[in-house]
Design a protein around this motif. Structure first.
Motif, PDB file in Angstrom:
ATOM      1  N   SER A  44       0.840  -1.192   0.000  1.00 46.55           N
ATOM      2  CA  SER A  44       0.000   0.000   0.000  1.00 46.55           C
ATOM      3  C   SER A  44       0.878   1.247   0.000  1.00 46.55           C
ATOM      4  CB  SER A  44      -0.944   0.015   1.205  1.00 46.55           C
ATOM      5  OG  SER A  44      -0.205  -0.031   2.416  1.00 46.55           O
ATOM      6  N   TYR A  45       0.261   2.375  -0.263  1.00 45.89           N
ATOM      7  CA  TYR A  45       0.985   3.635  -0.258  1.00 45.89           C
ATOM      8  C   TYR A  45       0.092   4.738   0.309  1.00 45.89           C
ATOM      9  CZ  TYR A  45      -1.711   4.752  -4.497  1.00 45.89           C
ATOM     10  OH  TYR A  45      -2.727   4.990  -5.395  1.00 45.89           O
ATOM     11  N   ALA A  46       0.739   5.769   0.844  1.00 51.41           N
ATOM     12  CA  ALA A  46       0.037   6.956   1.322  1.00 51.41           C
ATOM     13  C   ALA A  46       0.209   8.050   0.292  1.00 51.41           C
ATOM     14  CB  ALA A  46       0.606   7.393   2.670  1.00 51.41           C
ATOM     15  N   ASP A 117       2.167  -5.470  -7.334  1.00 55.66           N
ATOM     16  CA  ASP A 117       3.318  -5.808  -8.187  1.00 55.66           C
ATOM     17  C   ASP A 117       4.406  -4.736  -8.181  1.00 55.66           C
ATOM     18  OD1 ASP A 117       1.994  -8.175  -8.976  1.00 55.66           O
ATOM     19  OD2 ASP A 117       0.893  -7.063 -10.521  1.00 55.66           O
ATOM     20  N   ASN A 118       4.575  -4.047  -7.047  1.00 55.02           N
ATOM     21  CA  ASN A 118       5.624  -3.021  -6.933  1.00 55.02           C
ATOM     22  C   ASN A 118       5.526  -1.984  -8.041  1.00 55.02           C
ATOM     23  OD1 ASN A 118       6.512  -4.501  -4.777  1.00 55.02           O
ATOM     24  ND2 ASN A 118       8.335  -5.305  -5.778  1.00 55.02           N
ATOM     25  N   HIS A 119       4.309  -1.592  -8.361  1.00 54.89           N
ATOM     26  CA  HIS A 119       4.082  -0.685  -9.488  1.00 54.89           C
ATOM     27  C   HIS A 119       3.189   0.468  -9.049  1.00 54.89           C
ATOM     28  CE1 HIS A 119       2.288   0.069 -13.731  1.00 54.89           C
ATOM     29  NE2 HIS A 119       3.377   0.800 -13.558  1.00 54.89           N
ATOM     30  N   LEU A 145      15.522  -4.471 -13.581  1.00 51.09           N
ATOM     31  CA  LEU A 145      14.409  -4.804 -12.698  1.00 51.09           C
ATOM     32  C   LEU A 145      13.438  -3.647 -12.506  1.00 51.09           C
ATOM     33  CD1 LEU A 145      16.332  -6.766  -9.913  1.00 51.09           C
ATOM     34  CD2 LEU A 145      14.819  -7.738 -11.651  1.00 51.09           C
ATOM     35  N   ALA A 146      13.943  -2.436 -12.589  1.00 53.45           N
ATOM     36  CA  ALA A 146      13.114  -1.260 -12.329  1.00 53.45           C
ATOM     37  C   ALA A 146      12.621  -0.647 -13.636  1.00 53.45           C
ATOM     38  CB  ALA A 146      13.901  -0.229 -11.536  1.00 53.45           C
ATOM     39  N   GLY A 147      11.595   0.149 -13.524  1.00 55.27           N
ATOM     40  CA  GLY A 147      11.095   0.912 -14.663  1.00 55.27           C
ATOM     41  C   GLY A 147      10.720   2.303 -14.190  1.00 55.27           C
ATOM     42  N   ILE A 148      11.300   3.326 -14.802  1.00 59.63           N
ATOM     43  CA  ILE A 148      11.049   4.703 -14.391  1.00 59.63           C
ATOM     44  C   ILE A 148      10.746   5.538 -15.626  1.00 59.63           C
ATOM     45  CG2 ILE A 148      11.948   6.702 -13.139  1.00 59.63           C
ATOM     46  CD1 ILE A 148      13.927   4.914 -11.750  1.00 59.63           C
ATOM     47  N   ASP A 173       5.351   6.955 -14.032  1.00 59.27           N
ATOM     48  CA  ASP A 173       5.243   5.499 -13.923  1.00 59.27           C
ATOM     49  C   ASP A 173       6.501   4.984 -13.243  1.00 59.27           C
ATOM     50  OD1 ASP A 173       5.529   2.555 -14.968  1.00 59.27           O
ATOM     51  OD2 ASP A 173       3.467   3.141 -15.414  1.00 59.27           O
ATOM     52  N   LEU A 174       6.318   4.178 -12.207  1.00 52.67           N
ATOM     53  CA  LEU A 174       7.463   3.699 -11.430  1.00 52.67           C
ATOM     54  C   LEU A 174       7.263   2.234 -11.052  1.00 52.67           C
ATOM     55  CD1 LEU A 174      10.089   4.216  -9.764  1.00 52.67           C
ATOM     56  CD2 LEU A 174       8.596   4.879  -7.874  1.00 52.67           C
ATOM     57  N   ARG A 175       8.270   1.425 -11.373  1.00 51.26           N
ATOM     58  CA  ARG A 175       8.283   0.030 -10.940  1.00 51.26           C
ATOM     59  C   ARG A 175       9.579  -0.205 -10.165  1.00 51.26           C
ATOM     60  NH1 ARG A 175       5.242  -4.128 -12.470  1.00 51.26           N
ATOM     61  NH2 ARG A 175       4.476  -2.988 -14.294  1.00 51.26           N
ATOM     62  N   PHE A 176       9.457  -0.711  -8.947  1.00 53.97           N
ATOM     63  CA  PHE A 176      10.621  -0.904  -8.095  1.00 53.97           C
ATOM     64  C   PHE A 176      10.758  -2.374  -7.734  1.00 53.97           C
ATOM     65  CE2 PHE A 176       6.923   0.475  -5.704  1.00 53.97           C
ATOM     66  CZ  PHE A 176       6.834  -0.442  -4.670  1.00 53.97           C
ATOM     67  N   TYR A 177      11.815  -2.723  -7.004  1.00 56.70           N
ATOM     68  CA  TYR A 177      12.085  -4.127  -6.681  1.00 56.70           C
ATOM     69  C   TYR A 177      12.709  -4.228  -5.295  1.00 56.70           C
ATOM     70  CZ  TYR A 177      16.803  -2.698  -8.011  1.00 56.70           C
ATOM     71  OH  TYR A 177      17.998  -2.044  -8.083  1.00 56.70           O
TER      72      TYR A 177
END
Length: 211
Positions: A44-46, A117-119, A145-148, A173-177
């Motif tokens: 989750s995120y704030a 999915d860390n997205h 692994l990441a997408g920015i 758009d951000l994907r982290f690991y």
């Protein structure tokens, strides 16, 4: 053992306060601010999002075809420019994104939303300065692994937390690991190297020496 609901609410409120502090530390540079804090469990995120001349706010994500996808939110608050909490009304329709309505004006909306999915991504109707903070167990520095999305600035702090910012953007758009994903990547790379060596050895042994 599951964390008691009271403790989780305290964590969410603390995360929101931290997110607001981070947002204030980033200059506006002529754009509105949107701040996102990924919570430690990564599920989750704030969020804290500025809105101007608005009388409603929709809780939705953008799908692959540009459609609005409903998201489930909790701990929703609406604060006016003078830091005064404001009452609002909910509009809930079947299969449609939830909407809050209120007197037209300038506000900050804060809420907690699920993360999959860390997205994390966002789209806006006007330029925003976006600030995303990741806890220490997550990273974005490995491009495999990441997408920015374009225009991001990445800062890694001594406590291993990461801050990713975009200035005057209409979307991000951000994907982290996490470390486990990075370890699996290295294990796979080592396996490929070993396999390549095994396949090359017979070929090298069969080569005739130059006459």
């Amino acid at each position: 053992m599951r964390t008691p609901d009271r403790d989780r609410r305290r964590l969410a409120l603390a995360a929101l306060c931290t997110a607001l502090i981070i947002a204030l530390a980033v200059p506006s540079v002529g754009a509105l601010n949107a701040t996102y804090l990924v919570l430690p469990n990564g599920t989750s995120y704030a969020a804290s999002v500025d809105i101007v001349d608005a009388s409603n706010y929709m809780f939705a994500e953008t799908g692959m075809l540009g459609e609005n996808i409903p998201i489930t939110v909790t701990n929703v608050t609406l604060v006016a420019e003078n830091s005064t909490p404001v009452n609002f009304n909910w509009t809930l329709l079947w299969s449609a994104p939830a909407v809050i309505t209120f007197t037209e004006g300038n506000y900050t909306v804060t809420y907690i939303a699920p993360l999959h999915d860390n997205h994390l991504q966002g789209n806006y109707l006007s330029p925003y300065n976006v600030n995303v903070t990741l806890p220490g167990e997550y990273d974005v520095r490995n491009p495999l692994l990441a997408g920015i999305s374009v225009g991001a600035n990445v800062t890694r702090f001594p406590d291993n937390s990461t801050q990713v910012t975009w200035n005057k953007t209409m979307s991000f758009d951000l994907r982290f690991y996490d470390q486990d994903q990075e370890n699996l990547l290295y294990m796979f790379a080592e396996f490929i190297i070993v396999l390549a060596v095994i396949l090359l050895i017979p070929f090298l042994l069969m080569r005739k020496p130059p006459e």
